[in-house]
Design an enzyme around this catalytic site. Structure first.
Site, PDB file in Angstrom:
ATOM      1  N   LYS A  72       0.882  -1.159   0.000  1.00 22.01           N
ATOM      2  CA  LYS A  72       0.000   0.000   0.000  1.00 22.01           C
ATOM      3  C   LYS A  72       0.928   1.220   0.000  1.00 22.01           C
ATOM      4  O   LYS A  72       1.971   1.202   0.676  1.00 22.01           O
ATOM      5  CB  LYS A  72      -0.859  -0.037   1.271  1.00 22.01           C
ATOM      6  CG  LYS A  72      -1.870   1.071   1.373  1.00 22.01           C
ATOM      7  CD  LYS A  72      -2.709   0.878   2.636  1.00 22.01           C
ATOM      8  CE  LYS A  72      -3.712   2.001   2.804  1.00 22.01           C
ATOM      9  NZ  LYS A  72      -4.487   1.869   4.043  1.00 22.01           N
ATOM     10  N   SER A 147      -9.300   1.827   2.879  1.00 22.54           N
ATOM     11  CA  SER A 147      -8.523   2.609   1.957  1.00 22.54           C
ATOM     12  C   SER A 147      -7.541   1.792   1.110  1.00 22.54           C
ATOM     13  O   SER A 147      -7.083   2.281   0.083  1.00 22.54           O
ATOM     14  CB  SER A 147      -7.754   3.706   2.712  1.00 22.54           C
ATOM     15  OG  SER A 147      -6.839   3.155   3.626  1.00 22.54           O
ATOM     16  N   SER A 171      -9.052  -0.439   6.947  1.00 31.62           N
ATOM     17  CA  SER A 171      -8.491  -0.379   5.593  1.00 31.62           C
ATOM     18  C   SER A 171      -7.842  -1.643   5.074  1.00 31.62           C
ATOM     19  O   SER A 171      -7.579  -1.754   3.886  1.00 31.62           O
ATOM     20  CB  SER A 171      -7.486   0.758   5.503  1.00 31.62           C
ATOM     21  OG  SER A 171      -8.211   1.941   5.399  1.00 31.62           O
TER      22      SER A 171
HETATM   23  N1  GLN Z   1     -12.470   4.150   6.228  1.00 30.68           N
HETATM   24  C1  GLN Z   1     -11.799   4.554   7.419  1.00 30.68           C
HETATM   25  C2  GLN Z   1     -11.454   6.020   7.333  1.00 30.68           C
HETATM   26  O1  GLN Z   1     -11.733   6.610   6.365  1.00 30.68           O
HETATM   27  C3  GLN Z   1     -10.595   3.706   7.707  1.00 30.68           C
HETATM   28  C4  GLN Z   1      -9.410   4.042   6.917  1.00 30.68           C
HETATM   29  C5  GLN Z   1      -8.168   3.284   7.293  1.00 30.68           C
HETATM   30  O2  GLN Z   1      -8.226   2.258   7.989  1.00 30.68           O
HETATM   31  N2  GLN Z   1      -7.033   3.806   6.870  1.00 30.68           N
HETATM   32  O3  GLN Z   1     -10.933   6.605   8.227  1.00 30.68           O
END
Ligand code: GLN
Length: 464
Positions: A72, A147, A171
């Site tokens: 990532k 994400s 994410s």
């Molecule tokens: N969807 C969550 C957010 O927008 C988690 C994102 C993540 O785990 N980086 O904060």
């Protein structure tokens, strides 16, 4: 295809010299060329010639040796562009490797590229990216989740074997569920975060994503442990994730929180979670309804604390010392900086930030109480199957609510394993998660392994 196989199986064939690392690398490069234009999983690809040269030279010292992987794009990589999917860092070339990158590379894995994601981790659909959305390989009119949508989409479309992801509020698990692969959110501090671009520092965790729980165990064995460069990494000894993997879940109590199975949950998802619960019963576990009453505050708590922390972390990108100008932040990221700055400001700090911290403690206590009665918790990951492109990014509130089942885990710092548990009638993958107490990765992986011995959701792949 070789790349359909698990790391464990490839490692075995490599050891017996039935195949070579070059064979696997070539297959991945071909797949990337064919599938990536449809999926948009990559932000930066490592030069093909460099990949093949590395594959030719690799010494087989560990089960990860010669296995192609992706990151990532939140992990810094020496001399290789790292963007966090934001134009703020579109030309940033780091000077060192993150600890997790160093560990995986030292084990002999071959890096293929840096993957698409919601910028800075802000989002759940890989649409809040300056590099164009990643598409879901099962239906390219839908999102890959987020994400970390890029890494998950790349694994299921067979462009690589595994990925290192990051989970702040879901994410790793959300894209694993929506792409039909397996992902582990580790206990806070289990894996070093040195060299990981921070989103929300009291939530962020580094973990593996792959096809199976066994592969996640293999990777975790290599990346877990204390790091002198990361004061938040845990000094507790690393578990033995592999040798006890086959222990099974006979006699384990698995709780299903009623708050995670009620209003707002798509009936198609609910049905598959209940079918999975039955499978765990067949495997010898006992299923019990439990309650996490304060989980109803989790979205509010998370979306006050995570933006507060990100507003502080992103202050360093001031366009002077690091990165391009602040006007390069996306509207979603600006919104989070604004919310966080507001929640932390004098006059509002007590009402918002401090209250959210107090509520966080209540959520932690809820979990502790439940874990006196059960070993693991089973629940959905996302309330719906993968959404259509545009559905979440254009509706910020819906975007936040989609995280309802995942943010409690990070709020409490506990680990969770995401596993594929079926498909909708129209062929969209659905995932479930098992959560456990702090440092229960061994048990989680045993449960995931047992489930994957009697199901085949994890071996299915999309017809692109
Ligand atoms: N969807 C969550 C957010 O927008 C988690 C994102 C993540 O785990 N980086 O904060």
């Amino acid at each position: 295809m070789l790349i359909d196989e698990t790391i464990a199986s490839l490692a075995n064939k490599l050891k017996k010299k039935e195949i070579s690392p070059v064979d696997i690398a070539k297959e991945c490069l071909k797949q990337i060329e064919k599938q990536n234009p449809k999926i948009n999983a990559f932000i930066t690809q490592v030069d093909s010639k460099a990949v093949l040269d590395q594959a030719k030279k690799i010494k087989l010292t560990t089960p990860l040796s010669g296995i192609p992987y992706v990151l990532k794009d939140v992990y810094v990589t020496k001399d290789l562009r790292t963007t966090a999917a934001s134009n703020v860092l579109s030309d940033y070339i780091p000077q060192y490797d993150a600890t997790v990158v160093h560990k995986v590379n030292s084990a002999g894995s071959i890096l293929l590229g840096k993957m698409n994601m919601d910028a800075w981790g802000h989002g759940g659909s890989t649409e809040n990216t300056d590099f164009g959305p990643a598409k879901n390989p099962w239906d390219i009119t839908r999102v890959a989740g987020g994400s970390g949508g890029g890494p998950a989409a790349a694994i299921v479309s067979r462009m690589c074997s595994f990925a290192i992801g990051e989970d702040t509020g879901g994410s790793i698990r959300n894209p694993a569920g929506w792409c039909g692969i397996t992902g582990l959110k580790v206990t806070y501090g289990r894996v070093s975060r040195y060299g990981s671009i921070a989103y929300a520092s009291s939530f962020d965790s580094v973990g593996p994503t792959a096809k199976t729980a066994e592969d996640c165990a293999l990777i975790l064995q290599h990346i877990a442990g204390q790091d002198p460069h990361d004061a938040t990494s845990s000094p507790l000894p690393v578990g033995d994730y592999l040798s006890r993997l086959e222990e099974g879940i006979q006699g384990k109590v698995i709780g299903v929180p009623k708050e995670f199975m009620g209003e707002g949950l798509d009936p198609k998802v609910k049905k598959l979670i209940l079918v999975a619960a039955q499978k765990f019963t067949d495997l010898g576990a006992k299923i019990e309804e439990v309650s996490l009453p304060t989980s109803k505050y989790a979205i509010s708590v998370y979306y006050l604390l995570a933006p507060s922390e990100t507003s502080s972390n992103l202050a360093r990108y001031d366009g002077i010392r690091y990165g391009n100008g602040r006007d390069k932040f996306t509207p979603e990221t600006m919104r989070r900086i604004m919310i966080g700055t507001y929640a932390l400001s004098a006059g509002y700090y007590d009402a918002y930030y401090k209250k959210a911290q107090q509520a966080r403690t209540l959520i932690i206590k809820d979990y502790q109480k439940v874990f006196t009665k059960c070993d693991l918790i089973l629940s959905p990951i996302s309330p719906t199957p993968p959404t259509k492109l545009g559905e979440l990014i254009n509706d910020p509130v819906k975007n936040m609510l989609a995280d309802i089942y995942t943010v409690t885990t990070n709020t409490a710092g506990i680990p969770a394993l995401a596993l594929p548990c079926g498909f909708t009638r129209s062929g969209l993958p659905i995932g479930m998660q098992l959560q456990g107490p702090m440092f229960s990765e061994e048990v989680l992986l045993q449960a995931g392994y047992a489930y994957q011995q009697v199901t085949d959701w994890h071996v299915r792949k999309p017809q692109l």
